[in-house]
Design a protein around this motif. Structure first.
Motif, mmCIF file in Angstrom:
data_model
loop_
_atom_site.group_PDB
_atom_site.id
_atom_site.type_symbol
_atom_site.label_atom_id
_atom_site.label_comp_id
_atom_site.label_asym_id
_atom_site.label_seq_id
_atom_site.Cartn_x
_atom_site.Cartn_y
_atom_site.Cartn_z
ATOM 1 N N VAL A 107 -12.391 11.691 3.344
ATOM 2 C CA VAL A 107 -11.758 10.450 2.893
ATOM 3 C C VAL A 107 -11.341 10.593 1.435
ATOM 4 C CG1 VAL A 107 -12.023 7.962 2.545
ATOM 5 C CG2 VAL A 107 -13.187 9.088 4.469
ATOM 6 N N LEU A 108 -10.071 10.372 1.171
ATOM 7 C CA LEU A 108 -9.576 10.214 -0.189
ATOM 8 C C LEU A 108 -9.522 8.719 -0.477
ATOM 9 C CD1 LEU A 108 -8.114 10.841 -2.867
ATOM 10 C CD2 LEU A 108 -5.991 11.055 -1.553
ATOM 11 N N TRP A 109 -10.265 8.288 -1.499
ATOM 12 C CA TRP A 109 -10.272 6.868 -1.884
ATOM 13 C C TRP A 109 -9.589 6.773 -3.244
ATOM 14 C CZ3 TRP A 109 -13.924 3.326 0.831
ATOM 15 C CH2 TRP A 109 -13.720 1.992 0.466
ATOM 16 N N PHE A 110 -8.400 6.200 -3.249
ATOM 17 C CA PHE A 110 -7.575 6.159 -4.455
ATOM 18 C C PHE A 110 -7.482 4.741 -4.986
ATOM 19 C CE2 PHE A 110 -3.463 5.515 -6.538
ATOM 20 C CZ PHE A 110 -3.516 6.493 -7.526
ATOM 21 N N VAL A 118 -6.188 3.356 -0.103
ATOM 22 C CA VAL A 118 -5.349 3.224 -1.301
ATOM 23 C C VAL A 118 -5.432 1.781 -1.772
ATOM 24 C CG1 VAL A 118 -3.033 3.454 -2.252
ATOM 25 C CG2 VAL A 118 -3.819 5.064 -0.501
ATOM 26 N N GLU A 119 -5.950 1.591 -3.001
ATOM 27 C CA GLU A 119 -6.151 0.247 -3.532
ATOM 28 C C GLU A 119 -5.201 -0.022 -4.687
ATOM 29 O OE1 GLU A 119 -10.752 -0.847 -2.668
ATOM 30 O OE2 GLU A 119 -10.392 0.459 -4.393
ATOM 31 N N ASP A 120 -4.645 -1.234 -4.703
ATOM 32 C CA ASP A 120 -3.768 -1.631 -5.795
ATOM 33 C C ASP A 120 -4.607 -2.202 -6.950
ATOM 34 O OD1 ASP A 120 -4.418 -4.287 -5.271
ATOM 35 O OD2 ASP A 120 -2.495 -4.775 -4.348
ATOM 36 N N PRO A 121 -3.991 -2.559 -8.078
ATOM 37 C CA PRO A 121 -4.780 -3.057 -9.218
ATOM 38 C C PRO A 121 -5.556 -4.332 -8.935
ATOM 39 C CG PRO A 121 -2.615 -2.338 -9.956
ATOM 40 C CD PRO A 121 -2.580 -2.332 -8.461
ATOM 41 N N GLU A 122 -5.199 -5.066 -7.882
ATOM 42 C CA GLU A 122 -5.920 -6.284 -7.525
ATOM 43 C C GLU A 122 -6.997 -6.024 -6.474
ATOM 44 O OE1 GLU A 122 -2.954 -9.062 -6.313
ATOM 45 O OE2 GLU A 122 -2.249 -9.437 -8.367
ATOM 46 N N ASP A 123 -7.280 -4.761 -6.207
ATOM 47 C CA ASP A 123 -8.328 -4.360 -5.263
ATOM 48 C C ASP A 123 -7.954 -4.567 -3.803
ATOM 49 O OD1 ASP A 123 -10.401 -2.989 -6.356
ATOM 50 O OD2 ASP A 123 -11.914 -4.543 -6.060
ATOM 51 N N LYS A 124 -6.692 -4.824 -3.526
ATOM 52 C CA LYS A 124 -6.247 -4.924 -2.140
ATOM 53 C C LYS A 124 -6.020 -3.509 -1.606
ATOM 54 C CE LYS A 124 -3.991 -9.361 -3.010
ATOM 55 N NZ LYS A 124 -2.682 -10.071 -3.129
ATOM 56 N N ALA A 125 -6.524 -3.273 -0.414
ATOM 57 C CA ALA A 125 -6.542 -1.901 0.107
ATOM 58 C C ALA A 125 -5.689 -1.741 1.357
ATOM 59 C CB ALA A 125 -7.974 -1.480 0.417
ATOM 60 N N GLN A 126 -5.122 -0.549 1.488
ATOM 61 C CA GLN A 126 -4.518 -0.097 2.742
ATOM 62 C C GLN A 126 -5.251 1.163 3.189
ATOM 63 O OE1 GLN A 126 -0.205 0.203 1.745
ATOM 64 N NE2 GLN A 126 0.069 -1.189 3.453
ATOM 65 N N ALA A 160 -11.816 -2.559 8.615
ATOM 66 C CA ALA A 160 -10.533 -2.929 8.009
ATOM 67 C C ALA A 160 -9.607 -3.597 9.007
ATOM 68 C CB ALA A 160 -9.861 -1.686 7.430
ATOM 69 N N ALA A 161 -9.806 -3.319 10.294
ATOM 70 C CA ALA A 161 -8.916 -3.874 11.318
ATOM 71 C C ALA A 161 -8.970 -5.397 11.358
ATOM 72 C CB ALA A 161 -9.265 -3.297 12.682
ATOM 73 N N GLY A 162 -10.073 -5.971 10.884
ATOM 74 C CA GLY A 162 -10.193 -7.421 10.881
ATOM 75 C C GLY A 162 -9.553 -8.072 9.665
ATOM 76 N N ASN A 163 -9.039 -7.261 8.760
ATOM 77 C CA ASN A 163 -8.391 -7.801 7.567
ATOM 78 C C ASN A 163 -6.953 -8.190 7.865
ATOM 79 O OD1 ASN A 163 -10.752 -7.402 6.143
ATOM 80 N ND2 ASN A 163 -10.146 -5.403 5.365
ATOM 81 N N LYS A 164 -6.182 -8.403 6.810
ATOM 82 C CA LYS A 164 -4.812 -8.868 6.976
ATOM 83 C C LYS A 164 -3.983 -7.863 7.768
ATOM 84 C CE LYS A 164 -2.944 -6.794 2.751
ATOM 85 N NZ LYS A 164 -2.198 -7.015 1.513
ATOM 86 N N PRO A 165 -2.958 -8.335 8.493
ATOM 87 C CA PRO A 165 -2.063 -7.426 9.209
ATOM 88 C C PRO A 165 -1.440 -6.414 8.245
ATOM 89 C CG PRO A 165 -1.670 -9.698 9.869
ATOM 90 C CD PRO A 165 -2.607 -9.755 8.694
ATOM 91 N N GLY A 166 -1.359 -5.175 8.693
ATOM 92 C CA GLY A 166 -0.785 -4.146 7.843
ATOM 93 C C GLY A 166 -1.796 -3.441 6.976
ATOM 94 N N ALA A 167 -3.102 -3.818 7.103
ATOM 95 C CA ALA A 167 -4.129 -3.162 6.294
ATOM 96 C C ALA A 167 -4.307 -1.706 6.696
ATOM 97 C CB ALA A 167 -5.458 -3.909 6.417
ATOM 98 N N ILE A 168 -3.937 -1.377 7.935
ATOM 99 C CA ILE A 168 -4.057 0.003 8.421
ATOM 100 C C ILE A 168 -2.670 0.515 8.784
ATOM 101 C CG2 ILE A 168 -5.045 1.512 10.178
ATOM 102 C CD1 ILE A 168 -7.286 -0.549 10.513
#
Length: 257
Positions: free
Chosen positions: A102-105, A163-171, A193-201
């Motif tokens: 896993v690469l966690w960016f 991949v996380e943006d500056p607001e900690d939202k992840a894909q 993650a599948a239970g999060n917002k659409p497009g999270a994966i």
């Protein structure tokens, strides 16, 4: 001293029922090993502070000065080096710790705004954008994956990336070239993650196309834009395509006296 980004990732993995161990620091080792109710993870945490010069200008500039940068959101050579190093570190640690790579960016700008996360997605998945004219004459913009050379292809040992943006939202990006893709999909990290917002994966093998973007599988020259457009035209002969690059435009203004 504990890396704050590594500690944040450790806490997030613990929250979804992984038991996390810090891998002892050594030459070329990954950061974390996580064991859970299913297959484990070997995690390398990377961050990108891409506004060093902009922050310097902002902090030393006079009040009222506007500091701005403009850059295309395209495959990024610096981030490609980050991916390369992460792949080596994960592979080195997998000799002792079992689990998915896993690469966690984490995008981590000093001034709070960055598009390093979008550039990382583009770098890993060869993403570009196209204007699409349908038979009705209406033009829509869409993402096209594997239109450029994806770094995931070069490093199948990175089974997935967060991949996380500056607001900690992840894909979560599933590596379409992973040799353990079924294990990736079944992992606690992905199912949580599948239970999060659409497009999270983003899982290109399961992407609903073209509603959520286009995917160009196959072997052909991705260096030649005309060749890539021809491949799209083969798949969708009733549509016309034109590539364009997204731009990152960021500005700050000092308001203090």
């Amino acid at each position: 001293m504990t890396d704050p980004h590594r500690e944040v990732v450790r806490q997030k993995l613990t929250a979804i029922r992984y038991t996390v161990t810090e891998i002892p620091e050594g030459k070329g080792s990954a950061d974390l090993a996580a064991n859970g109710p299913d297959i484990g993870l070997v995690v390398e945490v990377k961050s990108r502070r891409d506004d060093i010069e902009r922050a310097r200008q902002f902090h030393t500039g006079r009040p009222g000065r506007v500091v701005e940068t403009h850059s295309p959101i395209v495959h990024d050579d610096f981030l490609s080096d980050v991916v390369h190093n992460a792949a080596k570190q994960i592979a080195s640690s997998q000799a002792q710790y079992s689990g998915l790579g896993v690469l966690w960016f984490r995008a981590s700008p000093e001034l709070g705004i960055s598009h390093a996360d979008e550039k990382m997605v583009t770098t890993l998945l060869g993403r570009r954008y196209v204007n699409v004219r349908g038979a009705d004459g209406i033009i829509n913009a869409a993402a096209c994956y594997l239109a450029g050379y994806p770094d995931f292809y070069r490093y199948p040992g990175i089974d997935l990336a967060v991949v996380e943006d500056p607001e900690d939202k992840a894909q979560l990006l599933v590596n379409p070239y992973s040799r353990r893709i079924d294990d990736v999909r079944a992992s606690r990290l992905v199912t949580a993650a599948a239970g999060n917002k659409p497009g999270a994966i983003i899982d290109l093998h399961r992407l609903e196309t073209p509603e959520n973007g286009y995917v160009l599988w196959g072997e052909f020259s991705r260096k030649c834009e005309a060749t890539v457009l021809a491949e799209l035209k083969k798949l969708y002969p009733d549509r016309d395509f034109q590539f364009f690059d997204m731009k990152s435009s960021i500005g700050h203004i000092r308001m203090d006296a």
